[in-house]
Design an enzyme around this catalytic site. Structure first.
Site, PDB file in Angstrom:
ATOM      1  N   ARG A 143    -144.057  22.562  61.215  1.00  0.00           N
ATOM      2  CA  ARG A 143    -142.680  22.044  61.233  1.00  0.00           C
ATOM      3  C   ARG A 143    -142.392  21.607  59.809  1.00  0.00           C
ATOM      4  O   ARG A 143    -143.037  20.676  59.301  1.00  0.00           O
ATOM      5  CB  ARG A 143    -142.565  20.886  62.224  1.00  0.00           C
ATOM      6  CG  ARG A 143    -141.284  20.098  62.078  1.00  0.00           C
ATOM      7  CD  ARG A 143    -141.040  19.150  63.241  1.00  0.00           C
ATOM      8  NE  ARG A 143    -140.606  19.884  64.420  1.00  0.00           N
ATOM      9  CZ  ARG A 143    -140.018  19.336  65.479  1.00  0.00           C
ATOM     10  NH1 ARG A 143    -139.786  18.031  65.508  1.00  0.00           N
ATOM     11  NH2 ARG A 143    -139.652  20.053  66.509  1.00  0.00           N
ATOM     12  N   HIS A 176    -135.529  27.354  65.102  1.00  0.00           N
ATOM     13  CA  HIS A 176    -136.395  26.659  66.061  1.00  0.00           C
ATOM     14  C   HIS A 176    -136.712  27.629  67.214  1.00  0.00           C
ATOM     15  O   HIS A 176    -136.247  27.447  68.342  1.00  0.00           O
ATOM     16  CB  HIS A 176    -135.691  25.401  66.575  1.00  0.00           C
ATOM     17  CG  HIS A 176    -136.614  24.389  67.195  1.00  0.00           C
ATOM     18  ND1 HIS A 176    -137.987  24.556  67.270  1.00  0.00           N
ATOM     19  CD2 HIS A 176    -136.359  23.190  67.800  1.00  0.00           C
ATOM     20  CE1 HIS A 176    -138.525  23.505  67.867  1.00  0.00           C
ATOM     21  NE2 HIS A 176    -137.566  22.666  68.195  1.00  0.00           N
ATOM     22  N   GLN A 217    -138.080  26.419  70.685  1.00  0.00           N
ATOM     23  CA  GLN A 217    -137.047  25.831  71.541  1.00  0.00           C
ATOM     24  C   GLN A 217    -136.286  26.931  72.274  1.00  0.00           C
ATOM     25  O   GLN A 217    -136.025  26.827  73.478  1.00  0.00           O
ATOM     26  CB  GLN A 217    -136.090  24.988  70.694  1.00  0.00           C
ATOM     27  CG  GLN A 217    -135.035  24.276  71.496  1.00  0.00           C
ATOM     28  CD  GLN A 217    -135.619  23.214  72.418  1.00  0.00           C
ATOM     29  OE1 GLN A 217    -136.388  22.367  71.977  1.00  0.00           O
ATOM     30  NE2 GLN A 217    -135.275  23.254  73.691  1.00  0.00           N
ATOM     31  N   ASP A 255    -126.708  19.870  70.684  1.00  0.00           N
ATOM     32  CA  ASP A 255    -127.803  19.258  69.925  1.00  0.00           C
ATOM     33  C   ASP A 255    -127.159  18.166  69.071  1.00  0.00           C
ATOM     34  O   ASP A 255    -125.917  18.089  68.971  1.00  0.00           O
ATOM     35  CB  ASP A 255    -128.478  20.332  69.047  1.00  0.00           C
ATOM     36  CG  ASP A 255    -129.661  19.798  68.258  1.00  0.00           C
ATOM     37  OD1 ASP A 255    -130.169  18.702  68.576  1.00  0.00           O
ATOM     38  OD2 ASP A 255    -130.087  20.482  67.298  1.00  0.00           O
ATOM     39  N   CYS A 283    -131.691  20.291  73.557  1.00  0.00           N
ATOM     40  CA  CYS A 283    -133.085  20.423  73.119  1.00  0.00           C
ATOM     41  C   CYS A 283    -133.781  19.074  73.042  1.00  0.00           C
ATOM     42  O   CYS A 283    -135.006  19.008  73.111  1.00  0.00           O
ATOM     43  CB  CYS A 283    -133.131  21.133  71.777  1.00  0.00           C
ATOM     44  SG  CYS A 283    -132.238  20.248  70.484  1.00  0.00           S
ATOM     45  N   ARG A 333    -141.024  23.620  77.339  1.00  0.00           N
ATOM     46  CA  ARG A 333    -141.560  23.810  75.986  1.00  0.00           C
ATOM     47  C   ARG A 333    -143.065  24.109  76.050  1.00  0.00           C
ATOM     48  O   ARG A 333    -143.577  24.920  75.292  1.00  0.00           O
ATOM     49  CB  ARG A 333    -141.299  22.556  75.133  1.00  0.00           C
ATOM     50  CG  ARG A 333    -139.829  22.310  74.779  1.00  0.00           C
ATOM     51  CD  ARG A 333    -139.283  23.373  73.833  1.00  0.00           C
ATOM     52  NE  ARG A 333    -140.170  23.557  72.695  1.00  0.00           N
ATOM     53  CZ  ARG A 333    -140.129  22.822  71.571  1.00  0.00           C
ATOM     54  NH1 ARG A 333    -139.204  21.906  71.429  1.00  0.00           N
ATOM     55  NH2 ARG A 333    -140.974  23.042  70.585  1.00  0.00           N
TER      56      ARG A 333
HETATM   57  N1   CP Z   1    -136.753  19.642  70.878  1.00  0.00           N
HETATM   58  C1   CP Z   1    -137.705  19.294  69.998  1.00  0.00           C
HETATM   59  O1   CP Z   1    -138.178  20.090  69.184  1.00  0.00           O
HETATM   60  O2   CP Z   1    -138.133  18.003  70.108  1.00  0.00           O
HETATM   61  P1   CP Z   1    -139.101  17.247  69.099  1.00  0.00           P
HETATM   62  O3   CP Z   1    -138.377  17.132  67.792  1.00  0.00           O
HETATM   63  O4   CP Z   1    -139.375  15.936  69.751  1.00  0.00           O
HETATM   64  O5   CP Z   1    -140.359  18.071  68.932  1.00  0.00           O
HETATM   65  N1  NVA Z   2    -131.442  20.066  65.043  1.00  0.00           N
HETATM   66  C1  NVA Z   2    -132.426  19.034  65.293  1.00  0.00           C
HETATM   67  C2  NVA Z   2    -133.384  19.493  66.349  1.00  0.00           C
HETATM   68  C3  NVA Z   2    -134.460  18.540  66.715  1.00  0.00           C
HETATM   69  C4  NVA Z   2    -135.394  19.102  67.729  1.00  0.00           C
HETATM   70  C5  NVA Z   2    -133.150  18.677  64.003  1.00  0.00           C
HETATM   71  O1  NVA Z   2    -133.480  19.586  63.235  1.00  0.00           O
HETATM   72  O2  NVA Z   2    -133.371  17.498  63.759  1.00  0.00           O
END
Ligand code: CP
Ligand code: NVA
Length: 296
Positions: free
Chosen positions: A95, A122, A125, A211, A251, A279
């Site tokens: 990430r 993502h 997701q 989101d 999400c 997930r």
């Molecule tokens: N939806 C998602 O990726 O959640 P987190 O940021 O908690 O991993």
């Molecule tokens: N768009 C959000 C998604 C988190 C899972 C972010 O990048 O923070």
């Protein structure tokens, strides 16, 4: 070597196979005696836990590493971190803030690399989202109305929905829509419709999705974004115009009374907890398939 940097690294047939595998509770132990490194430059609840448990369910051992521990491009280069981790692990998930980091990891090409969220995408997701839609609506060629920022989640979801023959609608203020390159890339796969007003996107849609308006790393834009998205909060009145069998997805994490009202996110059409659990199932399906592809 196969990698998953975004959902369209898969063919539609591969995507279908991964969704089918995600429904299998007792997969082959393709990671027995092996590890998966999970590098996180940003916080996570769902992604870390779902990936770790998926690796365990495949017989493997996950090792989660904070970005600052390895110091991507500060303590050593992204490539050197990747080569090092590849010596211990059968796969690497990461990430990252900058999507180019995940591309550089994949370019090392020693073990499969999975994007666990970047500024651009993502895909994990999107896999769970499709799985939830299929479980709930019994098909994938549905209309998904996304109300909110054209961010990483929206981009992978749009690609995924188009790949399976669905229609992706987005309602967002002009400054928060897909750029030309992304819009063309998504439109090349399928149907994308852009709306000024949430009401026009949601009317008759089977899936309503949102989101946060401010993603991780954009906190300094919070005030501007709150202003830009005024009028885009998903409430019960808006939801009542969706298709009769509609579901609401997010999400997560959710900001109640910003992008969505509490009555919707916690309401009877919401499938957010099933989506969050998915997930893990989607991660298991993906890693099962990926390990078979890589022959590792
Ligand atoms: N939806 C998602 O990726 O959640 P987190 O940021 O908690 O991993
Ligand atoms: N768009 C959000 C998604 C988190 C899972 C972010 O990048 O923070």
């Amino acid at each position: 070597m196969r990698h998953l940097l975004d959902i369209d690294d898969l063919t539609p047939a591969e995507l279908g196979s991964i969704l089918d595998r995600s429904e299998v509770p007792d997969p082959d132990a393709v990671l027995a005696g092996k590890g998966m490194a999970l590098v996180f430059e940003k916080p996570s609840a769902r992604t870390r836990n779902s990936m770790e448990m998926a690796v365990v369910q495949l017989g493997g051992h996950p090792v989660t590493i904070r970005g600052e521990e390895v110091g991507l491009d500060t303590r050593e280069t992204v490539e050197d971190v990747t080569r090092t981790l590849a010596g211990y692990h059968a796969a690497i998930g990461a990430r990252v803030f900058d999507h180019r980091y995940i591309e550089r990891m994949a370019a090392v090409d020693r073990v499969p690399v999975v994007n666990l969220l970047s500024d651009a995408a993502h895909p994990m997701q999107a896999l769970a989202d499709l799985l939830t839609i299929r479980q709930e609506l019994g098909r994938l060629d549905v209309t998904v109305a996304y109300v909110g920022d054209a961010n990483n989640v929206a981009r992978s979801l749009a690609l995924a929905v188009c790949m399976v023959g669905g229609t992706f609608r987005i309602a967002a203020p002009p400054a928060h829509r897909f750029g030309e390159v992304d819009a063309d890339r998504i439109a090349a796969i399928g149907a994308v419709e852009v709306f000024d007003r949430p009401e026009d996107a949601v009317a008759g849609a089977q899936v309503v999705y949102t989101d946060v308006w401010t993603s991780m790393g954009q906190e300094h834009e919070l005030d501007d974004r709150l202003r830009a998205f005024e009028g885009f909060t998903i409430g019960e009145r808006l939801m009542s115009t969706a298709a009769p069998d509609h579901i609401f997805l997010h999400c997560l994490p959710a900001h109640r009374s910003e992008e969505v009202a509490a009555e919707v996110v916690d309401g009877p059409r919401s499938r957010i907890w099933q989506q969050a659990e998915n997930r893990m199932h989607a991660a298991r399906g993906l890693m099962w398939w990926l390990m078979e592809q890589s022959g590792t």
